[in-house]
Design an enzyme around this catalytic site. Sequence first.
Site, short mmCIF file in Angstrom:
data_model
loop_
_atom_site.label_atom_id
_atom_site.label_comp_id
_atom_site.label_asym_id
_atom_site.label_seq_id
_atom_site.Cartn_x
_atom_site.Cartn_y
_atom_site.Cartn_z
N THR A 109 0.84 -1.19 0.00
CA THR A 109 0.00 0.00 0.00
C THR A 109 0.88 1.24 0.00
O THR A 109 2.09 1.16 0.16
CB THR A 109 -0.91 0.03 1.24
N SER A 111 0.99 3.37 2.27
CA SER A 111 1.38 3.76 3.63
C SER A 111 2.32 2.77 4.29
O SER A 111 2.98 3.10 5.25
CB SER A 111 0.13 3.91 4.51
N CYS A 112 2.38 1.56 3.77
CA CYS A 112 3.20 0.53 4.42
C CYS A 112 3.80 -0.38 3.37
O CYS A 112 3.07 -1.10 2.71
CB CYS A 112 2.37 -0.28 5.41
N GLY A 113 5.09 -0.33 3.23
CA GLY A 113 5.73 -1.08 2.17
C GLY A 113 6.14 -2.50 2.52
O GLY A 113 6.50 -3.26 1.65
N CYS A 115 4.27 -4.63 4.71
CA CYS A 115 3.21 -5.35 5.42
C CYS A 115 3.14 -6.81 5.02
O CYS A 115 2.70 -7.64 5.78
CB CYS A 115 1.87 -4.67 5.18
#
Length: 286
Positions: A109, A111-113, A115
């Site tokens: 995503t 916001s979070c690479g 996850c």
Amino acid sequence: MSRVAVKRRILRVKDTARIPKIDSLAAEEPLEIRLDGTPLTVTMRTPGDDFDLAAGFLVSEGAVGAADDIATIRYCAGATVDDGNTYNVLDVRLAPGVAAPAPRNFYTTSSCGVCGKASLEAVRTVARWSAGDDPVELAQPTVATLPDRLRAAQRVFDRTGGLHAAGLFTSDGEPLCVREDVGRHNAVDKLLGWALRNGRLPLRGTVLMVSGRASFELVQKAVMGGIPVLAAVSAPSSLAVELAAEEGLTLIGFLRGDSMNVYTGERRLSITPSAGYGSAGAHSPG
């Protein structure tokens, strides 16, 4: 390609006033990265500098370390049912003898690479260069100027207010490259890809300045690019500090004006007495 911002009609409400207007939004679209035709990952990103993003992602994964490790990068035609090109699918061909990164099932995503990483240990990729061996020294007044210099280069942020930025600077505070994206990790990958494709890895003697916080992943990306100093305007995470300490990287957080917290690698920073920094028990800015 100029899809970095999208116009949309909105209703602006202020007190009792209701004002129709056109607003600019930061574009967010999926980018599928393939290796030799095989899907590797999908990341949500702001279109632009996609070749740098793909190359930087492979640097972060430890797959490549020099420009000639990549044979070609191209957009894939036929990405739609009518054989059109969405410019949202890239195919990367590695040079002969360069091993592809291990496959992993994940969706990245904005916001979070990381996850989708199977475990914390999977993130600790083996770096080609040692950040801890870099002897670079920084003057505190120079470091204090970096947030404003980064902000001055955020052209799309001025239009949308919705993008993260990452900038590479020399130890004297001169900008080398600045990239924007809805994902802070994508912005850093775009910098690493720029450096790879221009033969500048490892990025010794440089400072990575990021908007927002300093996550574990951003420290990892700095280490993978051979960057000795990472500065952020907001807080680091505990794992970010842990990794920075292990790898000998200087990690600075809450960099706002003359105030900053140096979490690791303080040996690289020359602090001027007039700055008012360095007292024991310093707290994060509130």
